[in-house]
Design a protein around this motif. Structure first.
Motif, PDB file in Angstrom:
ATOM      1  N   THR A   1      30.243  44.868 -60.765  1.00  0.00           N
ATOM      2  CA  THR A   1      30.461  43.632 -60.598  1.00  0.00           C
ATOM      3  C   THR A   1      29.594  42.716 -61.742  1.00  0.00           C
ATOM      4  OG1 THR A   1      30.780  41.849 -58.965  1.00  0.00           O
ATOM      5  CG2 THR A   1      28.775  43.271 -58.632  1.00  0.00           C
ATOM      6  N   ASP A   2      30.069  41.602 -62.148  1.00  0.00           N
ATOM      7  CA  ASP A   2      29.185  40.752 -62.453  1.00  0.00           C
ATOM      8  C   ASP A   2      28.420  39.890 -61.456  1.00  0.00           C
ATOM      9  OD1 ASP A   2      29.948  40.979 -65.190  1.00  0.00           O
ATOM     10  OD2 ASP A   2      31.284  39.391 -65.306  1.00  0.00           O
TER      11      ASP A   2
ATOM     12  N   LYS B   1      33.796  41.316 -59.207  1.00  0.00           N
ATOM     13  CA  LYS B   1      34.331  39.859 -59.645  1.00  0.00           C
ATOM     14  C   LYS B   1      33.279  39.820 -61.115  1.00  0.00           C
ATOM     15  CE  LYS B   1      30.323  37.858 -56.919  1.00  0.00           C
ATOM     16  NZ  LYS B   1      30.096  36.838 -56.056  1.00  0.00           N
ATOM     17  N   THR B   2      33.998  38.854 -61.643  1.00  0.00           N
ATOM     18  CA  THR B   2      33.758  38.612 -63.269  1.00  0.00           C
ATOM     19  C   THR B   2      33.461  37.082 -63.578  1.00  0.00           C
ATOM     20  OG1 THR B   2      33.969  39.033 -65.519  1.00  0.00           O
ATOM     21  CG2 THR B   2      35.852  38.782 -64.195  1.00  0.00           C
ATOM     22  N   THR B   3      32.766  36.778 -64.281  1.00  0.00           N
ATOM     23  CA  THR B   3      32.523  35.397 -64.736  1.00  0.00           C
ATOM     24  C   THR B   3      31.729  35.374 -66.195  1.00  0.00           C
ATOM     25  OG1 THR B   3      31.277  33.224 -63.959  1.00  0.00           O
ATOM     26  CG2 THR B   3      30.012  35.309 -63.967  1.00  0.00           C
TER      27      THR B   3
ATOM     28  N   ASN C   1      25.091  41.824 -64.722  1.00  0.00           N
ATOM     29  CA  ASN C   1      26.088  42.816 -64.174  1.00  0.00           C
ATOM     30  C   ASN C   1      25.417  43.723 -63.593  1.00  0.00           C
ATOM     31  OD1 ASN C   1      26.512  44.802 -65.976  1.00  0.00           O
ATOM     32  ND2 ASN C   1      27.242  43.041 -67.099  1.00  0.00           N
TER      33      ASN C   1
ATOM     34  N   ALA D   1      36.491  42.819 -67.059  1.00  0.00           N
ATOM     35  CA  ALA D   1      34.921  43.038 -67.301  1.00  0.00           C
ATOM     36  C   ALA D   1      34.536  42.843 -65.723  1.00  0.00           C
ATOM     37  CB  ALA D   1      34.310  41.486 -67.676  1.00  0.00           C
ATOM     38  N   PRO D   2      33.155  43.585 -65.640  1.00  0.00           N
ATOM     39  CA  PRO D   2      32.384  44.174 -66.431  1.00  0.00           C
ATOM     40  C   PRO D   2      32.908  45.493 -66.751  1.00  0.00           C
ATOM     41  CG  PRO D   2      31.339  44.220 -64.540  1.00  0.00           C
ATOM     42  CD  PRO D   2      32.613  43.547 -64.091  1.00  0.00           C
TER      43      PRO D   2
ATOM     44  N   ARG E   1      39.060  45.190 -73.816  1.00  0.00           N
ATOM     45  CA  ARG E   1      39.331  44.554 -72.480  1.00  0.00           C
ATOM     46  C   ARG E   1      41.015  44.356 -71.994  1.00  0.00           C
ATOM     47  NH1 ARG E   1      34.363  43.351 -70.721  1.00  0.00           N
ATOM     48  NH2 ARG E   1      32.771  43.330 -72.545  1.00  0.00           N
TER      49      ARG E   1
ATOM     50  N   HIS F   1      36.944  33.968 -71.560  1.00  0.00           N
ATOM     51  CA  HIS F   1      36.877  34.993 -70.552  1.00  0.00           C
ATOM     52  C   HIS F   1      37.193  34.174 -69.147  1.00  0.00           C
ATOM     53  CE1 HIS F   1      36.826  38.908 -68.543  1.00  0.00           C
ATOM     54  NE2 HIS F   1      36.108  38.175 -67.607  1.00  0.00           N
TER      55      HIS F   1
ATOM     56  N   THR G   1      41.314  37.201 -71.202  1.00  0.00           N
ATOM     57  CA  THR G   1      40.187  37.575 -71.972  1.00  0.00           C
ATOM     58  C   THR G   1      40.612  37.543 -73.527  1.00  0.00           C
ATOM     59  OG1 THR G   1      37.987  38.392 -72.060  1.00  0.00           O
ATOM     60  CG2 THR G   1      40.210  39.823 -72.186  1.00  0.00           C
TER      61      THR G   1
ATOM     62  N   GLU H   1      40.001  43.128 -64.150  1.00  0.00           N
ATOM     63  CA  GLU H   1      39.584  41.685 -64.729  1.00  0.00           C
ATOM     64  C   GLU H   1      39.159  41.606 -66.052  1.00  0.00           C
ATOM     65  OE1 GLU H   1      37.179  39.572 -61.870  1.00  0.00           O
ATOM     66  OE2 GLU H   1      38.813  39.062 -60.853  1.00  0.00           O
TER      67      GLU H   1
END
Length: 317
Positions: free
Chosen positions: A131-132, A184-186, A115, A87-88, A76, A39, A54, A85
């Motif tokens: 958000t993450d 945001k995502t990570t 998240n 996610a999430p 996704r 991801h 992803t 993005e």
């Protein structure tokens, strides 16, 4: 691997159907998230010419053919194609399950990555923020696997034997991800054992015992969660917090959250009739149902969360 994972998942489903003494004809749909292999949101590599990316494997066609059940998979990609993005995706299920409350609520999922979905009182989908946050269990799990034969720190047994190191805590917090705007995502591509080792090196703590590192990781996880929740709270409107995911079973992590969020009501999604270990599975069942019914329950969408049907349909015939 894509084929193999799909076939393995099909075997698991067929075995479970036998245990339930039911048949494929009794099942409407399979909602299969698959296994995330990579991801990589654009925000993690701003200099790259490529956009959000992803990859989940576990082919839906193999699942459908080998179970005889219509399968929805690969959720996704559509989210990314429509500007998200990837996610999430919790925002969609959390809205369907928990919106229309008279009080603001935070749905906090502490999985590998933590998240949160922030739902104001009587909100429409465009009003929510999802958000993450950062690491959930992933850093603690990877660290204990490196030092014991345990998969995770059950009941925070080892973390409670260690002490929090403030210098290491500061090093762990010093990452640009935490300053990015939401949503945001990570993922573990950022938060992994390399991240821990680099933080130890920055803090010049190479001789720190591993239990102290684990105790610090536990507190670090709690602090990044708490700081995010505080950003979306006011003294007049402290949201209730409903937790799901494996982190709910970590007593030390919960103790830290209670200390860092005084005056907040902290419970689990079971308070609303949703088993906390099943919420993510329920989320994808909801997304599959939305897709197959052709409905849009999300209005105009929300920032980072386009109102689109997600998933690809695989028929068994």
């Amino acid at each position: 691997m894509n084929e193999w994972v799909g076939l393995e998942h099909a075997k698991m489903i067929n075995e479970q159907l036998k245990k339930w003494e039911t048949t494929a004809e009794d099942i409407d749909l399979i909602a299969s998230h698959g296994q995330t292999i990579y991801h990589s949101p654009k925000s993690m590599r701003p200099a790259s010419e490529y956009g959000n990316a992803t990859l989940q494997i576990g082919d839906g066609d193999h699942l459908a053919v080998n179970t005889g059940i219509i399968t929805i998979s690969d959720f996704r990609q559509k989210n990314i194609a429509a500007g998200g993005e990837g996610a999430p995706l919790a925002a969609y299920g959390d809205y369907l399950l928990f919106a229309n409350s008279d009080e603001p609520v935070v749905l906090l999922n502490i999985g590998g990555i933590s998240n949160a979905t922030f739902i104001p009182a009587s909100a429409s989908f465009k009003d929510i923020v999802c958000t993450d946050i950062g690491p959930g269990n992933t850093l603690m799990d990877q660290w204990i696997q490196q030092h014991t034969d345990w998969k995770f720190d059950k009941d925070a047994y080892y973390a409670q034997q260690g002490s929090i190191n403030e210098d290491l805590l500061s090093a762990l917090k010093a990452n640009p991800f935490f300053d990015l705007p939401v949503p945001k995502t990570t993922g573990p591509e950022l938060f992994n054992t390399g991240y821990i080792q680099e933080s130890i090196k920055k803090a010049r703590l190479e001789n720190l015992i591993w239990q102290d590192v684990l105790a610090t990781l536990n507190y670090f996880t709690a602090t990044v969660i708490a700081s995010t929740i505080l950003k979306f709270s006011t003294e007049k409107a402290k949201p209730s917090i409903l937790i799901s995911g494996g982190g709910l079973h970590n007593p030390l992590l919960l103790e830290h959250l209670h200390q860092l969020l005084p005056g907040y009501s902290i419970g689990s999604t079971s308070d609303k009739g949703i088993h906390p270990d099943a919420k993510e599975a329920i989320l994808f069942a909801l997304l599959a149902n939305e897709l197959i019914s052709g409905e849009n329950s999300f209005g105009e969408g929300a920032p980072g969360f386009p109102a689109v049907g997600m998933g690809k349909i695989s028929f068994p015939f």
